[in-house]
Write a protein that holds these residues in place. Structure first.
Motif, PDB file in Angstrom:
ATOM      1  N   LEU A  40       0.833  -1.204   0.000  1.00 28.65           N
ATOM      2  CA  LEU A  40       0.000   0.000   0.000  1.00 28.65           C
ATOM      3  C   LEU A  40       0.867   1.252   0.000  1.00 28.65           C
ATOM      4  CD1 LEU A  40      -2.749   1.324   0.103  1.00 28.65           C
ATOM      5  CD2 LEU A  40      -2.739   1.056   2.606  1.00 28.65           C
ATOM      6  N   ILE A  41       1.980   1.228   0.729  1.00 28.53           N
ATOM      7  CA  ILE A  41       2.906   2.368   0.723  1.00 28.53           C
ATOM      8  C   ILE A  41       3.445   2.601  -0.692  1.00 28.53           C
ATOM      9  CG2 ILE A  41       5.151   3.196   1.538  1.00 28.53           C
ATOM     10  CD1 ILE A  41       4.584   1.747   4.184  1.00 28.53           C
ATOM     11  N   LEU A  42       3.849   1.529  -1.346  1.00 30.74           N
ATOM     12  CA  LEU A  42       4.365   1.646  -2.710  1.00 30.74           C
ATOM     13  C   LEU A  42       3.293   2.152  -3.667  1.00 30.74           C
ATOM     14  CD1 LEU A  42       6.465  -1.653  -2.936  1.00 30.74           C
ATOM     15  CD2 LEU A  42       7.311   0.685  -2.591  1.00 30.74           C
ATOM     16  N   LEU A  43       2.078   1.680  -3.498  1.00 30.95           N
ATOM     17  CA  LEU A  43       0.990   2.113  -4.362  1.00 30.95           C
ATOM     18  C   LEU A  43       0.708   3.600  -4.189  1.00 30.95           C
ATOM     19  CD1 LEU A  43      -1.298   1.479  -6.336  1.00 30.95           C
ATOM     20  CD2 LEU A  43      -2.736   0.876  -4.360  1.00 30.95           C
ATOM     21  N   LEU A  44       0.716   4.065  -2.955  1.00 31.93           N
ATOM     22  CA  LEU A  44       0.464   5.493  -2.705  1.00 31.93           C
ATOM     23  C   LEU A  44       1.548   6.362  -3.324  1.00 31.93           C
ATOM     24  CD1 LEU A  44      -0.763   5.308   1.001  1.00 31.93           C
ATOM     25  CD2 LEU A  44      -2.142   5.836  -1.013  1.00 31.93           C
ATOM     26  N   TYR A  45       2.800   5.896  -3.231  1.00 28.54           N
ATOM     27  CA  TYR A  45       3.878   6.652  -3.889  1.00 28.54           C
ATOM     28  C   TYR A  45       3.698   6.632  -5.404  1.00 28.54           C
ATOM     29  CZ  TYR A  45       6.855   7.588   0.185  1.00 28.54           C
ATOM     30  OH  TYR A  45       7.362   8.081   1.367  1.00 28.54           O
ATOM     31  N   ALA A  46       3.300   5.501  -5.948  1.00 24.97           N
ATOM     32  CA  ALA A  46       3.095   5.397  -7.396  1.00 24.97           C
ATOM     33  C   ALA A  46       1.982   6.309  -7.882  1.00 24.97           C
ATOM     34  CB  ALA A  46       2.787   3.948  -7.771  1.00 24.97           C
ATOM     35  N   LEU A  47       1.002   6.550  -7.013  1.00 24.73           N
ATOM     36  CA  LEU A  47      -0.126   7.427  -7.366  1.00 24.73           C
ATOM     37  C   LEU A  47       0.151   8.888  -7.027  1.00 24.73           C
ATOM     38  CD1 LEU A  47      -3.089   5.182  -6.140  1.00 24.73           C
ATOM     39  CD2 LEU A  47      -2.319   5.548  -8.499  1.00 24.73           C
ATOM     40  N   SER A  48       1.415   9.157  -6.696  1.00 26.96           N
ATOM     41  CA  SER A  48       1.845  10.531  -6.346  1.00 26.96           C
ATOM     42  C   SER A  48       1.147  11.058  -5.098  1.00 26.96           C
ATOM     43  CB  SER A  48       1.595  11.483  -7.535  1.00 26.96           C
ATOM     44  OG  SER A  48       2.338  11.070  -8.663  1.00 26.96           O
ATOM     45  N   LEU A  49       0.784  10.168  -4.214  1.00 30.22           N
ATOM     46  CA  LEU A  49       0.171  10.567  -2.945  1.00 30.22           C
ATOM     47  C   LEU A  49       1.238  10.477  -1.855  1.00 30.22           C
ATOM     48  CD1 LEU A  49      -3.230   8.670  -3.321  1.00 30.22           C
ATOM     49  CD2 LEU A  49      -2.792  11.108  -3.682  1.00 30.22           C
ATOM     50  N   ALA A  50       2.301  11.261  -2.042  1.00 37.70           N
ATOM     51  CA  ALA A  50       3.460  11.181  -1.164  1.00 37.70           C
ATOM     52  C   ALA A  50       3.139  11.457   0.302  1.00 37.70           C
ATOM     53  CB  ALA A  50       4.549  12.129  -1.651  1.00 37.70           C
ATOM     54  N   PRO A  51       2.323  12.450   0.633  1.00 38.46           N
ATOM     55  CA  PRO A  51       2.030  12.693   2.056  1.00 38.46           C
ATOM     56  C   PRO A  51       1.384  11.484   2.738  1.00 38.46           C
ATOM     57  CG  PRO A  51       1.402  14.593   0.753  1.00 38.46           C
ATOM     58  CD  PRO A  51       1.729  13.511  -0.218  1.00 38.46           C
ATOM     59  N   ALA A  52       0.427  10.867   2.057  1.00 34.76           N
ATOM     60  CA  ALA A  52      -0.236   9.692   2.639  1.00 34.76           C
ATOM     61  C   ALA A  52       0.742   8.521   2.757  1.00 34.76           C
ATOM     62  CB  ALA A  52      -1.434   9.292   1.785  1.00 34.76           C
ATOM     63  N   ALA A  53       1.555   8.339   1.717  1.00 36.57           N
ATOM     64  CA  ALA A  53       2.529   7.252   1.744  1.00 36.57           C
ATOM     65  C   ALA A  53       3.544   7.466   2.856  1.00 36.57           C
ATOM     66  CB  ALA A  53       3.232   7.145   0.396  1.00 36.57           C
ATOM     67  N   SER A  54       4.020   8.701   3.006  1.00 39.89           N
ATOM     68  CA  SER A  54       5.009   9.001   4.041  1.00 39.89           C
ATOM     69  C   SER A  54       4.428   8.813   5.437  1.00 39.89           C
ATOM     70  CB  SER A  54       5.525  10.427   3.876  1.00 39.89           C
ATOM     71  OG  SER A  54       6.172  10.589   2.630  1.00 39.89           O
ATOM     72  N   SER A  55       3.168   9.177   5.598  1.00 39.59           N
ATOM     73  CA  SER A  55       2.508   9.009   6.898  1.00 39.59           C
ATOM     74  C   SER A  55       2.379   7.535   7.248  1.00 39.59           C
ATOM     75  CB  SER A  55       1.121   9.665   6.876  1.00 39.59           C
ATOM     76  OG  SER A  55       1.227  11.052   6.668  1.00 39.59           O
ATOM     77  N   LEU A  56       1.998   6.733   6.260  1.00 36.07           N
ATOM     78  CA  LEU A  56       1.855   5.300   6.504  1.00 36.07           C
ATOM     79  C   LEU A  56       3.215   4.666   6.774  1.00 36.07           C
ATOM     80  CD1 LEU A  56      -0.057   2.934   6.685  1.00 36.07           C
ATOM     81  CD2 LEU A  56       0.148   2.628   4.207  1.00 36.07           C
ATOM     82  N   LEU A  57       4.245   5.120   6.060  1.00 31.04           N
ATOM     83  CA  LEU A  57       5.592   4.612   6.292  1.00 31.04           C
ATOM     84  C   LEU A  57       6.061   4.966   7.702  1.00 31.04           C
ATOM     85  CD1 LEU A  57       8.204   3.297   5.333  1.00 31.04           C
ATOM     86  CD2 LEU A  57       8.876   5.517   4.360  1.00 31.04           C
ATOM     87  N   ALA A  58       5.789   6.212   8.133  1.00 36.73           N
ATOM     88  CA  ALA A  58       6.174   6.627   9.479  1.00 36.73           C
ATOM     89  C   ALA A  58       5.447   5.785  10.533  1.00 36.73           C
ATOM     90  CB  ALA A  58       5.863   8.104   9.678  1.00 36.73           C
ATOM     91  N   PHE A  59       4.180   5.464  10.255  1.00 33.92           N
ATOM     92  CA  PHE A  59       3.407   4.626  11.162  1.00 33.92           C
ATOM     93  C   PHE A  59       4.019   3.229  11.260  1.00 33.92           C
ATOM     94  CE2 PHE A  59      -0.144   1.505  11.510  1.00 33.92           C
ATOM     95  CZ  PHE A  59      -0.504   1.760  12.831  1.00 33.92           C
ATOM     96  N   ALA A  60       4.429   2.675  10.113  1.00 33.33           N
ATOM     97  CA  ALA A  60       5.033   1.344  10.095  1.00 33.33           C
ATOM     98  C   ALA A  60       6.356   1.334  10.862  1.00 33.33           C
ATOM     99  CB  ALA A  60       5.243   0.880   8.659  1.00 33.33           C
ATOM    100  N   VAL A  61       7.157   2.383  10.683  1.00 34.15           N
ATOM    101  CA  VAL A  61       8.440   2.486  11.395  1.00 34.15           C
ATOM    102  C   VAL A  61       8.201   2.605  12.896  1.00 34.15           C
ATOM    103  CG1 VAL A  61      10.485   3.926  11.752  1.00 34.15           C
ATOM    104  CG2 VAL A  61       9.670   3.448   9.427  1.00 34.15           C
ATOM    105  N   LEU A  62       7.191   3.400  13.279  1.00 30.91           N
ATOM    106  CA  LEU A  62       6.864   3.560  14.696  1.00 30.91           C
ATOM    107  C   LEU A  62       6.445   2.220  15.306  1.00 30.91           C
ATOM    108  CD1 LEU A  62       6.449   5.489  17.092  1.00 30.91           C
ATOM    109  CD2 LEU A  62       4.085   5.812  16.317  1.00 30.91           C
ATOM    110  N   LEU A  63       5.622   1.481  14.571  1.00 34.79           N
ATOM    111  CA  LEU A  63       5.228   0.156  15.049  1.00 34.79           C
ATOM    112  C   LEU A  63       6.441  -0.730  15.267  1.00 34.79           C
ATOM    113  CD1 LEU A  63       2.114  -0.764  12.843  1.00 34.79           C
ATOM    114  CD2 LEU A  63       2.129  -0.260  15.288  1.00 34.79           C
TER     115      LEU A  63
END
Length: 340
Positions: A40-63
């Motif tokens: 899903l992170i990769l898909l969001l980046y592919a769709l140029s939804l960088a803020p959403a992708a970065s937020s989800l990535l930060a959430f995954a790192v926090l977990l």
């Protein structure tokens, strides 16, 4: 057949059906939704939804950073027992408690089930790592095995599971999950830790058929080899009822076994009887995990294939005898244990 030995038994305190359902669904959600986070992170980046992708990535790192043992999470998961109308029980042969009290042990649990493995998880080390021994363990067991030792107990899981967001947190939250690698297993043995293992692994998941008592064991002897190298106490355990919790998709078993061999994972397809939530198991199944006659392996630092084969055969014979000894008392007298 001789009369089965008496058992020392304990039932997980019964909570409400709602609490049980929530606990089971939370665990299943971590297993099914966690693998979706990286793509899903990769898909969001592919769709140029960088803020959403970065937020989800930060959430995954926090977990990833926050993962660690939580007795509260253990107690929350043990509430899963509330879903089962007739309860979740563990039973010990008295001699087994004496043997475990005298020596570190490897608890070999069967069968795996469809996914979670209710016998392994609810009647395994999570009970011990909940840090509430009076609630989750029989007094006869706690009276003989020191609490400090109980709280060091562990269990081994498929290594790839520790790479999955959410699922990794759930496993590490139990405080008793170690990757089933050579290094991980060696660390447990050398540390003299009591731990549980599902010898049948994911192969048993792939072969699951409702109503059939089937374990994948003939080609699974590594746990015996490691046990021989350290002279460990081996404790067989079997959960009656595990094979009745779900119905599973039977088509494509060959494909699933191929995926497991070449990809390292499978996607089990299973469902319970409740149309409104098929992820929940059959609530009328009673789960009874019987921990049987323990036996010690000799210390053989460099076991030969013949050594491993000899003791592996003894283990299989011990497990079959254990199953046959107790099956009638739990309503499974018409079933035979299949060794695959």
């Amino acid at each position: 057949m001789a009369k089965p030995p008496p058992l020392i038994s304990h039932q997980i305190p019964h909570t409400s059906r709602l609490h049980g359902a929530i606990s089971i669904l939370t665990m299943l959600a971590s297993m099914s939704l966690g693998p979706l986070i990286p793509p899903l992170i990769l898909l969001l980046y592919a769709l140029s939804l960088a803020p959403a992708a970065s937020s989800l990535l930060a959430f995954a790192v926090l977990l990833h950073c926050l993962a660690g043992h939580s007795p509260r999470w253990c107690r929350f998961y043990l509430r899963s027992a509330g879903w089962f109308t007739n309860g979740v029980h563990i039973h010990f042969e008295p001699s087994t408690i004496d043997a475990v009290a005298a020596s570190p042990s490897m608890w070999c649990m069967h069968p795996h089930g469809t996914s979670v493995g209710f016998g392994f998880s609810l009647n395994g080390a999570v009970r011990l790592r909940a840090e509430a021994e009076a609630l989750y363990l029989p007094p006869a067991f706690v009276g003989k095995v020191p609490v400090a030792r109980l709280r060091r107990c562990n269990g081994v899981q498929a290594p790839m599971m520790f790479n999955v967001p959410l699922l990794r947190n759930a496993l590490l939250g139990f405080g008793c999950a170690t990757p089933a690698t050579r290094e991980g297993m060696r660390g447990l043995f050398e540390g003299g830790v009591d731990f549980g293992i599902l010898p049948g692994g994911m192969e048993e998941v792939a072969l699951y058929t409702k109503g059939r008592e089937r374990v994948y064991l003939r080609r699974r002897a590594g746990f015996i080899k490691y046990g021989l190298q350290h002279g460990y106490l081996v404790v067989p355990g079997y959960t009656f009822g595990e094979c009745d919790c779900y119905t599973s998709l039977q088509a494509g078993k060959g494909l699933r076994m191929w995926m497991l061999k070449h990809v390292g994972l499978i996607v089990p397809v299973f469902w319970g009887p409740k149309w409104w939530c098929p992820a929940l198991p059959d609530p009328d199944v009673q789960l009874n995990t019987v921990v049987g006659q323990a036996f010690r392996l000799p210390v053989i630092k460099e076991p030969t294939k013949e050594d491993v084969d000899k003791w592996h055969k003894k283990y299989i014979e011990s497990l079959v005898e254990h199953f046959d000894t107790h099956k009638e008392r739990f309503g499974y007298g018409d079933r035979e244990l299949e060794i695959v």
